[in-house]
Scaffold this motif. Sequence first.
Motif, PDB file in Angstrom:
ATOM      1  N   ALA A 157      21.746  14.524 -35.925  1.00 53.74           N
ATOM      2  CA  ALA A 157      22.903  13.965 -36.633  1.00 53.74           C
ATOM      3  C   ALA A 157      22.980  14.537 -38.033  1.00 53.74           C
ATOM      4  O   ALA A 157      22.001  14.461 -38.791  1.00 53.74           O
ATOM      5  CB  ALA A 157      22.804  12.440 -36.692  1.00 53.74           C
ATOM      6  N   GLU A 158      24.142  15.124 -38.361  1.00 47.80           N
ATOM      7  CA  GLU A 158      24.384  15.653 -39.705  1.00 47.80           C
ATOM      8  C   GLU A 158      23.261  16.572 -40.171  1.00 47.80           C
ATOM      9  O   GLU A 158      22.801  16.511 -41.310  1.00 47.80           O
ATOM     10  CB  GLU A 158      24.557  14.493 -40.693  1.00 47.80           C
TER      11      GLU A 158
ATOM     12  N   ARG B  11      26.671   9.903 -42.661  1.00 48.51           N
ATOM     13  CA  ARG B  11      27.720  10.637 -43.348  1.00 48.51           C
ATOM     14  C   ARG B  11      28.007   9.987 -44.696  1.00 48.51           C
ATOM     15  O   ARG B  11      28.209   8.776 -44.792  1.00 48.51           O
ATOM     16  CB  ARG B  11      28.985  10.653 -42.482  1.00 48.51           C
TER      17      ARG B  11
ATOM     18  N   GLU C 199      25.822   9.226 -36.288  1.00 47.77           N
ATOM     19  CA  GLU C 199      26.403  10.261 -37.140  1.00 47.77           C
ATOM     20  C   GLU C 199      27.175   9.641 -38.300  1.00 47.77           C
ATOM     21  O   GLU C 199      27.100  10.113 -39.439  1.00 47.77           O
ATOM     22  CB  GLU C 199      27.318  11.166 -36.312  1.00 47.77           C
TER      23      GLU C 199
ATOM     24  N   GLN D 175      25.506   7.950 -30.337  1.00 52.06           N
ATOM     25  CA  GLN D 175      25.504   9.206 -31.082  1.00 52.06           C
ATOM     26  C   GLN D 175      26.547   9.181 -32.199  1.00 52.06           C
ATOM     27  O   GLN D 175      26.264   9.541 -33.342  1.00 52.06           O
ATOM     28  CB  GLN D 175      25.768  10.374 -30.137  1.00 52.06           C
TER      29      GLN D 175
END
Length: 396
Positions: free
Chosen positions: A103-104, A386, A382, A378
């Motif tokens: 993620a990211e 963020r 994410e 998911q």
Amino acid sequence: MKALYERLAGAASGLSGDGAIRIVAQYEPAAGVGAPVAPPTVKLKESDGPGQLFEDRWVGGQRTRVVLLDQRQSQANRCETALLEAIDLGDTVVPHLALHVSAEGRELRMTNLDAPHRSRDAYFRDALDEAGVKFDDTDTGRALRDTGTGDVRAFLESAPSDLVFGLWDSHRKRRVQLKVPRTYTSEMVGLDPLSGKRAAGRFDKWNFPGDNVELTADGWRPVDGTGKKGKGKTLKASAVGHGMIPPVEGMGGVTVRAIERNATLAMAGLRALRFGDAPKEYVRAGRALLGTLALLGDRLAFAAPAVRLRSGCDLLLVSERIEWVGRGREGVAVTEPLELDTAGQALELFELARSRAEEAGLVWSKEPVRLRPNSQVQQAIERSFRLEGIGEAEGE
């Protein structure tokens, strides 16, 4: 070590007079006796602000005021973290579930040794295996999902630490939710606490001008005047991390007469574990293995000369007593010293127990069950990583 294993195996199946293994340890603050230590802060029902947990207990036959420095859940988590580190270093093998997430630009992992509800956590319920099959529909997932208290072999083979530190399958709908009480407990308290105070504030090196700001689409801007909090309204500059905050009296640490840790491995808890129609040798070895796993977690987490509970709570180990506790005589429990001072000794005992369990038919995979989140999880993960704009600072 063989004699210790045999004694533990007998006790875990109720075939001896030993009812528990008890660990009693004394600590002092790293800064010295009388220095304040920081208990955990909790939200108390009787107030809106944070507080600390105090209660009265009988200590040495005397009614004593204590402050909780580390609760059972937290102590179990410390053992699990220490076990996971040993697994990652290759020092030992303990089957577990591992949920891997990207993620990211970050690579993340959650295991049943650090998930809030262990293997029964919603993260695993909403996970997929590497082939895209829902975890609860895989062979391992189905076995764990369908397990009842009469046969917990699935947990022994895939997530054994859950049986040591306790589990509750509260995230899956079923007529009777599976609950397995922890067999290992530990807790740290401070005796005769005296509450302290502290002054908390913020100094702005650049002497930030103006007391008020307004949130905008691309951040914030300084304004004059006052108003209610919220976008388009004026806020204190400290709400966005700038400006001065005058020191205000707040809750501080506590000074205590003594600090004690009490840990127990209950043989009745191990004896209560059932393994269906497994052979007697398998049952005996499986219970003993779980007992040595609990002791390994304890030694990995607490055998060191010092422990950090949190900021402001670094403690030095002053003394420690590990003992067998047996059936009492004349109103007093019979105790006998148990030599298991180091993590190395506990690891040796655990490896012996693992080999005996494998001889009895237990199969332990050297690799974890690898999983990934479904699309909904998911996306949620994410979003959580963020960065989106500027918010108000906590406490404002």
